[in-house]
Design an enzyme around this catalytic site. Sequence first.
Site, short mmCIF file in Angstrom:
data_model
loop_
_atom_site.label_atom_id
_atom_site.label_comp_id
_atom_site.label_asym_id
_atom_site.label_seq_id
_atom_site.Cartn_x
_atom_site.Cartn_y
_atom_site.Cartn_z
N ASN A 1 61.05 -8.94 12.39
CA ASN A 1 60.99 -10.14 11.56
C ASN A 1 60.07 -11.15 12.25
O ASN A 1 60.43 -11.72 13.28
CB ASN A 1 62.41 -10.71 11.40
CG ASN A 1 62.45 -11.96 10.54
OD1 ASN A 1 61.42 -12.55 10.23
ND2 ASN A 1 63.65 -12.38 10.18
N CYS A 29 61.96 -18.64 7.45
CA CYS A 29 61.48 -17.38 6.87
C CYS A 29 60.95 -17.55 5.45
O CYS A 29 60.34 -16.63 4.91
CB CYS A 29 62.58 -16.33 6.92
SG CYS A 29 62.99 -15.90 8.61
N HIS A 87 60.16 -10.80 2.15
CA HIS A 87 60.28 -11.17 3.56
C HIS A 87 60.96 -10.03 4.30
O HIS A 87 61.90 -9.41 3.77
CB HIS A 87 61.10 -12.46 3.67
CG HIS A 87 61.52 -12.77 5.06
ND1 HIS A 87 60.61 -12.89 6.09
CD2 HIS A 87 62.74 -12.97 5.62
CE1 HIS A 87 61.25 -13.15 7.21
NE2 HIS A 87 62.55 -13.20 6.95
O1 UT7 Z 1 64.94 -13.88 8.28
C1 UT7 Z 1 65.90 -14.89 8.26
C2 UT7 Z 1 67.15 -14.41 7.73
N1 UT7 Z 1 67.80 -13.50 8.63
C3 UT7 Z 1 68.38 -12.43 8.15
O2 UT7 Z 1 68.24 -12.18 6.98
C4 UT7 Z 1 69.24 -11.59 9.06
C5 UT7 Z 1 70.56 -11.34 8.39
N2 UT7 Z 1 71.51 -10.61 9.18
C6 UT7 Z 1 71.33 -9.32 9.55
O3 UT7 Z 1 70.29 -8.75 9.36
C7 UT7 Z 1 72.49 -8.59 10.18
O4 UT7 Z 1 73.66 -9.35 10.02
C8 UT7 Z 1 72.31 -8.24 11.68
C9 UT7 Z 1 71.22 -7.20 11.85
C10 UT7 Z 1 71.96 -9.49 12.47
C11 UT7 Z 1 73.60 -7.66 12.23
O5 UT7 Z 1 73.98 -6.54 11.46
P1 UT7 Z 1 75.48 -6.39 10.90
O6 UT7 Z 1 75.54 -5.10 10.21
O7 UT7 Z 1 75.80 -7.64 10.15
O8 UT7 Z 1 76.28 -6.27 12.25
P2 UT7 Z 1 77.54 -7.10 12.72
O9 UT7 Z 1 77.09 -8.41 13.27
O10 UT7 Z 1 78.58 -7.09 11.66
O11 UT7 Z 1 78.04 -6.18 13.87
C12 UT7 Z 1 78.60 -4.87 13.64
C13 UT7 Z 1 78.96 -4.27 14.97
C14 UT7 Z 1 79.80 -5.18 15.85
O12 UT7 Z 1 80.68 -4.38 16.59
P3 UT7 Z 1 82.22 -4.24 16.15
O13 UT7 Z 1 82.78 -5.62 16.14
O14 UT7 Z 1 82.18 -3.61 14.78
O15 UT7 Z 1 82.78 -3.36 17.20
C15 UT7 Z 1 78.79 -5.80 16.78
O16 UT7 Z 1 79.35 -6.22 18.00
O17 UT7 Z 1 77.77 -3.99 15.71
C16 UT7 Z 1 77.82 -4.67 16.98
N3 UT7 Z 1 76.48 -5.13 17.31
C17 UT7 Z 1 75.59 -4.38 17.97
N4 UT7 Z 1 75.66 -3.12 18.46
C18 UT7 Z 1 74.55 -2.64 19.07
C19 UT7 Z 1 75.90 -6.32 17.01
N5 UT7 Z 1 74.65 -6.36 17.47
C20 UT7 Z 1 74.43 -5.17 18.07
C21 UT7 Z 1 73.31 -4.60 18.72
N6 UT7 Z 1 73.41 -3.34 19.20
N7 UT7 Z 1 72.14 -5.26 18.87
#
Ligand code: UT7
Length: 332
Positions: A289, A119, A259
């Site tokens: 992205n 990225c 980005h």
């Molecule tokens: O460009 C290169 C660099 N990449 C980035 O900068 C991406 C960086 N990371 C992110 O943008 C975020 O971490 C994500 C968008 C990937 C995930 O968001 P988050 O707020 O960190 O979510 P999480 O992984 O902490 O998950 C929170 C909750 C979990 O459920 P519980 O354990 O709280 O019950 C996940 O299982 O959301 C759940 N979850 C989803 N729910 C619905 C994870 N993915 C999904 C989904 N739909 N797609």
Amino acid sequence: MNLEKINHTKAAITAVGGYVPDTILSNQDLEKMVDTNDAWITSRTGIKERRILKDKATSFLAIKAAQDLISKNNIEPESIDMVIVATITPDMNVAATAAYVASSIGAFNAFAYDLSAACSGFLYGMSTSAAYIASGKYKKVLLIGADKMSSIVDYTDRDTCIIFGDGAGAVLFEPSINEFGWEDEYLRSNGEERMALRIKAGGSLYPTSKETVENKWHTLFQEGKTVFKYAVSEMANAAEKIKERNNLKGEEISYLVPHQANKRIIDATADKIGLKENQVLMNIAFYGNTTAATIPLLLNDNKSKFKKGDKLVFAAFGGGFTWGAAYLTWAF
Ligand code: UT7
């Protein structure tokens, strides 16, 4: 060293182009593919839809973006000295995609190669392009950021498949004919964190085998939370460094060109360096992205807003880890 021979030519962006495929993959489409929903994706990422390229490779996106730039700006392809394609989804692992792109657009006098920094690929590519121009060796450097992320995403993995899309953007770097252009850059990397965002197999570490295919090691894996935390702090730190070193006050920055990985990361970065919403460029809702293509697509979508002398601050964070920020004054 003969200091008189060093040419401190300033590099300027003099043309911009872009391309996204027509096929839209919406949050509603994804709801039918994995256990997710529009409300979650919108609130956690800011993404509503992404573009998907069917049946063609990354070079197709790159060629389209380059042709858009060439035709809209009356560039003679044979006058281009070099072509760089920033990508992590090359057409093939061996045989630079950039070489094929250069030949396809008629840049017969150019040499060409790919640049891989995920990225941050376009940000690093701007540094490389500006340095070639500053060296005085070349006069026209075509930099393209292009990624067909749909070719490496596992569409059964809800953690990653909601984030990425396909697209390409291109800029031309030339010696500046006024005082504006590439001003400063702060680039960093940290390979100790490479497993947090990676495709494990298909390289020399884990060559393709029955086991690597069965284990799904050929698609993208991301520890979302780890990447998120690093991205928020390092994009802001890098942008802050650039601000300080160039005595830029928040209100003097015309636009932050970040980005596009997650709206929350962009908002946090803008907030930490004291920018208001109208100073921050964003199109993540429509493309997701697109990795190396996010920054040039932002420039292409917003180029009619820019005025000569506008102060743009770029910031990116990506796999590797790779990250940084840069400062450019708009030259045309
Ligand atoms: O460009 C290169 C660099 N990449 C980035 O900068 C991406 C960086 N990371 C992110 O943008 C975020 O971490 C994500 C968008 C990937 C995930 O968001 P988050 O707020 O960190 O979510 P999480 O992984 O902490 O998950 C929170 C909750 C979990 O459920 P519980 O354990 O709280 O019950 C996940 O299982 O959301 C759940 N979850 C989803 N729910 C619905 C994870 N993915 C999904 C989904 N739909 N797609």
